[in-house]
Design a protein around this motif. Structure first.
Motif, PDB file in Angstrom:
ATOM      1  N   SER A  17       0.818  -1.222   0.000  1.00  0.00           N
ATOM      2  CA  SER A  17       0.000   0.000   0.000  1.00  0.00           C
ATOM      3  C   SER A  17       0.852   1.273   0.000  1.00  0.00           C
ATOM      4  CB  SER A  17      -0.936  -0.001   1.211  1.00  0.00           C
ATOM      5  OG  SER A  17      -0.191  -0.201   2.385  1.00  0.00           O
ATOM      6  N   ALA A  18       2.189   1.132   0.029  1.00  0.00           N
ATOM      7  CA  ALA A  18       3.050   2.319   0.136  1.00  0.00           C
ATOM      8  C   ALA A  18       3.086   3.109  -1.172  1.00  0.00           C
ATOM      9  CB  ALA A  18       4.460   1.888   0.505  1.00  0.00           C
ATOM     10  N   ARG A  19       3.074   4.435  -1.009  1.00  0.00           N
ATOM     11  CA  ARG A  19       3.233   5.276  -2.196  1.00  0.00           C
ATOM     12  C   ARG A  19       4.660   5.825  -2.277  1.00  0.00           C
ATOM     13  NH1 ARG A  19      -2.086   8.980  -2.380  1.00  0.00           N
ATOM     14  NH2 ARG A  19      -3.597   7.308  -2.563  1.00  0.00           N
ATOM     15  N   CYS A  20       5.419   5.606  -1.209  1.00  0.00           N
ATOM     16  CA  CYS A  20       6.780   6.162  -1.174  1.00  0.00           C
ATOM     17  C   CYS A  20       7.738   5.231  -1.928  1.00  0.00           C
ATOM     18  CB  CYS A  20       7.237   6.304   0.273  1.00  0.00           C
ATOM     19  SG  CYS A  20       7.288   4.737   1.146  1.00  0.00           S
ATOM     20  N   ALA A  21       9.001   5.691  -2.067  1.00  0.00           N
ATOM     21  CA  ALA A  21      10.027   4.887  -2.727  1.00  0.00           C
ATOM     22  C   ALA A  21      10.358   3.667  -1.875  1.00  0.00           C
ATOM     23  CB  ALA A  21      11.281   5.734  -2.922  1.00  0.00           C
ATOM     24  N   VAL A  22      10.656   2.534  -2.536  1.00  0.00           N
ATOM     25  CA  VAL A  22      10.953   1.286  -1.818  1.00  0.00           C
ATOM     26  C   VAL A  22      12.366   0.818  -2.190  1.00  0.00           C
ATOM     27  CG1 VAL A  22      10.278  -1.138  -1.508  1.00  0.00           C
ATOM     28  CG2 VAL A  22       8.507   0.626  -1.777  1.00  0.00           C
ATOM     29  N   LEU A  23      13.152   0.542  -1.165  1.00  0.00           N
ATOM     30  CA  LEU A  23      14.510   0.021  -1.364  1.00  0.00           C
ATOM     31  C   LEU A  23      14.603  -1.359  -0.725  1.00  0.00           C
ATOM     32  CD1 LEU A  23      17.617   0.289  -1.959  1.00  0.00           C
ATOM     33  CD2 LEU A  23      17.804   1.443   0.248  1.00  0.00           C
ATOM     34  N   VAL A  24      15.064  -2.339  -1.497  1.00  0.00           N
ATOM     35  CA  VAL A  24      15.140  -3.712  -0.996  1.00  0.00           C
ATOM     36  C   VAL A  24      16.612  -4.141  -0.966  1.00  0.00           C
ATOM     37  CG1 VAL A  24      14.375  -6.087  -1.406  1.00  0.00           C
ATOM     38  CG2 VAL A  24      12.875  -4.181  -2.034  1.00  0.00           C
ATOM     39  N   CYS A  25      17.062  -4.633   0.192  1.00  0.00           N
ATOM     40  CA  CYS A  25      18.462  -5.063   0.343  1.00  0.00           C
ATOM     41  C   CYS A  25      18.481  -6.559   0.637  1.00  0.00           C
ATOM     42  CB  CYS A  25      19.141  -4.311   1.492  1.00  0.00           C
ATOM     43  SG  CYS A  25      18.909  -2.524   1.444  1.00  0.00           S
ATOM     44  N   PRO A  26      18.526  -7.406  -0.395  1.00  0.00           N
ATOM     45  CA  PRO A  26      18.469  -8.852  -0.162  1.00  0.00           C
ATOM     46  C   PRO A  26      19.710  -9.371   0.559  1.00  0.00           C
ATOM     47  CG  PRO A  26      18.084  -8.293  -2.480  1.00  0.00           C
ATOM     48  CD  PRO A  26      18.628  -7.079  -1.818  1.00  0.00           C
ATOM     49  N   ALA A  27      19.523 -10.451   1.316  1.00  0.00           N
ATOM     50  CA  ALA A  27      20.641 -11.136   1.979  1.00  0.00           C
ATOM     51  C   ALA A  27      20.275 -12.600   2.073  1.00  0.00           C
ATOM     52  CB  ALA A  27      20.855 -10.573   3.383  1.00  0.00           C
ATOM     53  N   MET A  28      21.146 -13.437   1.558  1.00  0.00           N
ATOM     54  CA  MET A  28      20.857 -14.883   1.604  1.00  0.00           C
ATOM     55  C   MET A  28      22.081 -15.655   1.162  1.00  0.00           C
ATOM     56  SD  MET A  28      18.311 -14.809  -1.652  1.00  0.00           S
ATOM     57  CE  MET A  28      17.637 -13.270  -1.089  1.00  0.00           C
ATOM     58  N   ASP A  29      21.967 -16.949   1.211  1.00  0.00           N
ATOM     59  CA  ASP A  29      23.019 -17.826   0.752  1.00  0.00           C
ATOM     60  C   ASP A  29      23.206 -17.655  -0.765  1.00  0.00           C
ATOM     61  OD1 ASP A  29      24.753 -20.115   1.315  1.00  0.00           O
ATOM     62  OD2 ASP A  29      23.427 -21.112  -0.121  1.00  0.00           O
ATOM     63  N   HIS A  30      24.448 -17.891  -1.231  1.00  0.00           N
ATOM     64  CA  HIS A  30      24.778 -17.692  -2.654  1.00  0.00           C
ATOM     65  C   HIS A  30      23.815 -18.436  -3.583  1.00  0.00           C
ATOM     66  CE1 HIS A  30      27.555 -17.138  -6.093  1.00  0.00           C
ATOM     67  NE2 HIS A  30      27.136 -18.332  -6.430  1.00  0.00           N
ATOM     68  N   ASP A  31      23.534 -19.697  -3.259  1.00  0.00           N
ATOM     69  CA  ASP A  31      22.695 -20.499  -4.164  1.00  0.00           C
ATOM     70  C   ASP A  31      21.246 -20.023  -4.179  1.00  0.00           C
ATOM     71  OD1 ASP A  31      24.758 -22.191  -5.026  1.00  0.00           O
ATOM     72  OD2 ASP A  31      24.687 -23.187  -3.081  1.00  0.00           O
ATOM     73  N   MET A  32      20.792 -19.482  -3.032  1.00  0.00           N
ATOM     74  CA  MET A  32      19.434 -18.908  -3.013  1.00  0.00           C
ATOM     75  C   MET A  32      19.397 -17.654  -3.883  1.00  0.00           C
ATOM     76  SD  MET A  32      18.662 -19.207   1.059  1.00  0.00           S
ATOM     77  CE  MET A  32      16.930 -18.830   1.160  1.00  0.00           C
ATOM     78  N   TRP A  33      20.486 -16.838  -3.794  1.00  0.00           N
ATOM     79  CA  TRP A  33      20.534 -15.576  -4.546  1.00  0.00           C
ATOM     80  C   TRP A  33      20.609 -15.832  -6.056  1.00  0.00           C
ATOM     81  CZ3 TRP A  33      19.245 -10.798  -4.774  1.00  0.00           C
ATOM     82  CH2 TRP A  33      19.892  -9.892  -5.623  1.00  0.00           C
ATOM     83  N   THR A  34      21.350 -16.891  -6.455  1.00  0.00           N
ATOM     84  CA  THR A  34      21.525 -17.114  -7.893  1.00  0.00           C
ATOM     85  C   THR A  34      20.430 -18.021  -8.472  1.00  0.00           C
ATOM     86  OG1 THR A  34      23.092 -18.865  -7.330  1.00  0.00           O
ATOM     87  CG2 THR A  34      24.034 -16.727  -7.922  1.00  0.00           C
TER      88      THR A  34
END
Ligand SMILES: Cc1cc2nc3c(=O)[nH]c(=O)nc-3n(C[C@H](O)[C@H](O)[C@H](O)COP(=O)(O)O)c2cc1C
Length: 409
Positions: free
Chosen positions: A117-134
């Protein structure tokens, strides 16, 4: 110390169930110290990694977790109102699970409901294991989030909680806080500090032909120079970008001229030597084959010795012609004695500023999305920037240079 880009800004900080959740405590502290109002939100699984009490105490606000909080008086916290209240919504760390939920519009927690529901800017900083990320699923989810207009701060390469080395690490809280400042400013303010100025940026490698199919070159991808051209154009400058052979889209509003060799770049740069600000980020070859064969060289049994000639020194040529009021910025990529070598180059080439980056540091220099630089001024000044996304580095460099040059006028 307050940061003008964060002072008085309202931020929602979403924290999800990653081992990196502990870094959120320091992030809250840094944002609050910079002057921001921080409303923490946690997923239920995040509370298994770090206590809401920690984040709530540092933020001086109640941490929000459930969409249906069991308040005695029947009141509820309105995720829609919070989405309107905030200047920016940051999720750090963001798990693979939360990325998947957001990419598909799930809203089963206070955090996911607020994002939707946000109208503002959204910044996402992912963090996870290498295999999950790729994993292709995560990649597709991240692409989807980008297509919604969300900003993604890519995870860094390094040692992961699993013990593996790979990409997936949440950047350090200082890096994220600096990035949030840049990101918020670019989203909420119109900075036209270079309006009416001509800016020349050189970027990428050069190719020095050995024969019609072979060349000498280097590993520059042009990312830093393109980010600088983009940042200058956003600040209202008329930007000419001289680009060596790179695979990058032209930033909006930038006038791009493609070049191949150091000779081409030298000629093109002198055509634009009237620029108010010159930023020479290209990795220009110092040597080229003395003669380039017209036909493809044939393999022989003997070893081959290539005779090399010095290429024209583009930066020194611009330094010799420097006009009154013109600002000349060079780059130095060093593997040892970085600052001493960079200062030597600054003086020899009559530069006003030099940006030093270290070729042998993970996450800095060629071929990475991030960089860690030190800006050295002819006036003896020194500004060390944390490891940041190259777009954030570009914005910080332009801020520092324009602020100091304006102060001199
Ligand atoms: C010790 C431990 C560490 C974890 N670290 C991560 C992580 O860094 N990134 C991630 O995506 N998931 C991680 N997980 C898995 C998530 O906690 C799990 O997918 C959870 O359902 C995420 O919920 P949330 O996204 O609602 O917070 C970890 C799980 C455990 C047990």
């Amino acid at each position: 110390m307050t940061d003008p880009r964060l002072d008085g800004k309202k931020l929602i900080l979403g924290v999800t169930g990653s081992i990196a959740a502990y870094k959120a405590a320091e992030l809250v502290r840094l944002l609050v110290r910079a002057g921001a109002e921080v409303q923490p939100m946690m997923t239920a699984d995040a509370t298994r990694f770090i206590a809401p009490l920690t984040l709530g105490t540092l933020a001086k606000r109640q941490v929000l977790i459930q969409v249906f909080p069991e308040n005695q008086d029947g009141s509820w916290t309105k995720h829609v109102d919070l989405g309107l209240w905030a200047d920016g919504l940051v999720i750090a760390p963001a798990t693979a699970n939360t990325l998947a939920k957001l990419a598909n519009g799930f809203c089963d927690s206070m955090l996911t409901a607020t994002v939707l529901s946000a109208r503002c800017a959204v910044l996402v900083c992912p963090a996870m294991d290498h295999d999950m990320w790729t994993h292709p699923a995560t990649k597709a989810n991240v692409d989807r989030l980008r297509s919604f207009g969300y900003t993604i701060l890519d995870p860094e390469r390094g040692e992961l909680a699993s013990g593996l080395i790979g990409v997936g690490r949440l950047p350090e809280p200082e890096t994220i806080a600096a990035f949030i400042g840049e990101w918020l400013e670019s989203r909420t303010q119109v900075n036209r500090s270079l309006e009416g100025k001509k800016v020349l940026v050189t970027a990428g490698p050069t190719r020095e032909a050995i024969d019609p199919v072979r060349f000498l070159s280097n590993g520059s991808t042009g990312t830093m120079g393109f980010a600088l051209a983009d940042a200058a154009a956003r600040r209202g400058a008329d930007v000419v970008l001289l680009a060596g052979p790179v695979d990058l889209p032209t930033p909006a509003g930038v006038d791009r001229e493609d070049v191949v060799s150091a000779d081409d770049l030298h000629r093109a740069a002198l055509n634009h030597a009237d620029a108010d600000l010159v930023i020479a980020a290209a990795a220009v070859a110092d040597y080229a084959p003395a003669t380039a064969g017209e036909q493809k060289m044939k393999k022989a049994d003997e070893d081959l010795v290539l005779q090399l000639r010095r290429t024209p020194d583009v930066l020194a040529a611009l330094g010799e012609r420097k006009q009154n009021g013109q600002v000349l910025v060079g780059f130095a990529l060093e593997t040892r004695n970085g600052e001493a070598n960079a200062r030597g180059k600054l003086e020899r080439k009559n530069l006003d500023w030099i940006v030093l980056n270290h070729a042998n540091e993970a996450g800095a220099g060629f071929g990475t999305g991030t960089n860690r630089v030190v800006l050295l001024g002819a006036d003896g000044s020194r500004h060390e920037l944390p490891m940041m996304d190259k777009a954030a580095v570009a914005a910080r460099l332009l801020d520092l240079i324009t602020a100091q040059e304006t102060a001199k006028e």
